[in-house]
Design a protein around this motif. Structure first.
Motif, PDB file in Angstrom:
ATOM      1  N   SER A 159       1.673 -34.272 -13.076  1.00  0.00           N
ATOM      2  CA  SER A 159       0.853 -35.475 -12.893  1.00  0.00           C
ATOM      3  C   SER A 159       1.392 -36.388 -11.795  1.00  0.00           C
ATOM      4  O   SER A 159       0.707 -37.326 -11.379  1.00  0.00           O
ATOM      5  CB  SER A 159       0.754 -36.259 -14.203  1.00  0.00           C
ATOM      6  N   TRP A 170     -11.089 -41.041 -22.450  1.00  0.00           N
ATOM      7  CA  TRP A 170     -10.996 -40.635 -21.049  1.00  0.00           C
ATOM      8  C   TRP A 170      -9.875 -41.397 -20.337  1.00  0.00           C
ATOM      9  O   TRP A 170      -9.248 -40.849 -19.429  1.00  0.00           O
ATOM     10  CB  TRP A 170     -12.332 -40.822 -20.334  1.00  0.00           C
ATOM     11  N   LYS A 220      -6.832 -39.494 -21.482  1.00  0.00           N
ATOM     12  CA  LYS A 220      -6.808 -38.137 -20.937  1.00  0.00           C
ATOM     13  C   LYS A 220      -6.418 -38.124 -19.457  1.00  0.00           C
ATOM     14  O   LYS A 220      -5.671 -37.263 -19.013  1.00  0.00           O
ATOM     15  CB  LYS A 220      -8.177 -37.482 -21.125  1.00  0.00           C
ATOM     16  N   TYR A 221      -6.934 -39.085 -18.716  1.00  0.00           N
ATOM     17  CA  TYR A 221      -6.654 -39.150 -17.276  1.00  0.00           C
ATOM     18  C   TYR A 221      -5.680 -40.284 -16.950  1.00  0.00           C
ATOM     19  O   TYR A 221      -5.789 -40.925 -15.919  1.00  0.00           O
ATOM     20  CB  TYR A 221      -7.961 -39.300 -16.504  1.00  0.00           C
TER      21      TYR A 221
END
Length: 162
Positions: free
Chosen positions: A15, A92, A95-96
């Protein structure tokens, strides 16, 4: 007074790639507008964004961590629960998180919240509630080693007391 409560930080190294790309994009944009030193300005803008996002979006989680470090475990639980609910509603964002919060954490905030709630219950002597939250963590995140270790430790304590 802060304590020496253990903190585990696992990094999801892949990431970091998008975050480096964001820094590169900011440097490129500052280079396009030809305003000062693009490397310094782009890097500084990234730091401001990262600091701001990490302090604004998971504010309940950060408040709870602060309370845990002060050994105010019972007070921290509602904040971890609010954090869990927020990231459940806006999954979301969690998740991101490498883009939305610029966080490289391997564990998502929901997973961290569940483990921390269990830890807090364990610290205030409510072992059964701690087991329930560790079990919920394992139900949602079967690979969570901290939850499994927590259950094993609580089972060991229960066996010694019996």
């Amino acid at each position: 007074m802060t304590s020496n409560v253990p903190t585990v930080r696992q990094i999801n190294w892949i990431s970091i790639v998008p975050q480096i790309a964001i820094i590169g994009l900011l440097i490129y944009l500052y280079n396009l507008v030809n305003f000062g030193d693009p490397f310094i300005l782009g890097s500084l803008m990234y730091l401001i964004l990262a600091f701001g996002l990490r302090n604004i979006i998971p504010k309940d989680h950060r408040k709870a961590i602060k309370l845990v470090k002060q050994q105010k475990f019972a007070e921290a639980i509602p904040y971890f629960e609010k954090s869990y609910d927020y990231f459940m509603k806006y999954s979301w964002v969690d998740k991101y998180r490498f883009l939305t919060i610029l966080s490289s954490s391997r564990m998502c905030y929901r997973e961290m919240a569940l483990c921390n709630i269990a830890f807090c219950y364990g610290q205030i002597g409510e072992g059964q509630k701690a087991k329930e939250y560790y079990q919920q963590t394992l139900t949602e995140y079967p690979e969570n080693g901290m939850a499994q270790a927590g259950i094993n430790m609580l089972n060991l304590v229960d066996n010694k007391l019996a």
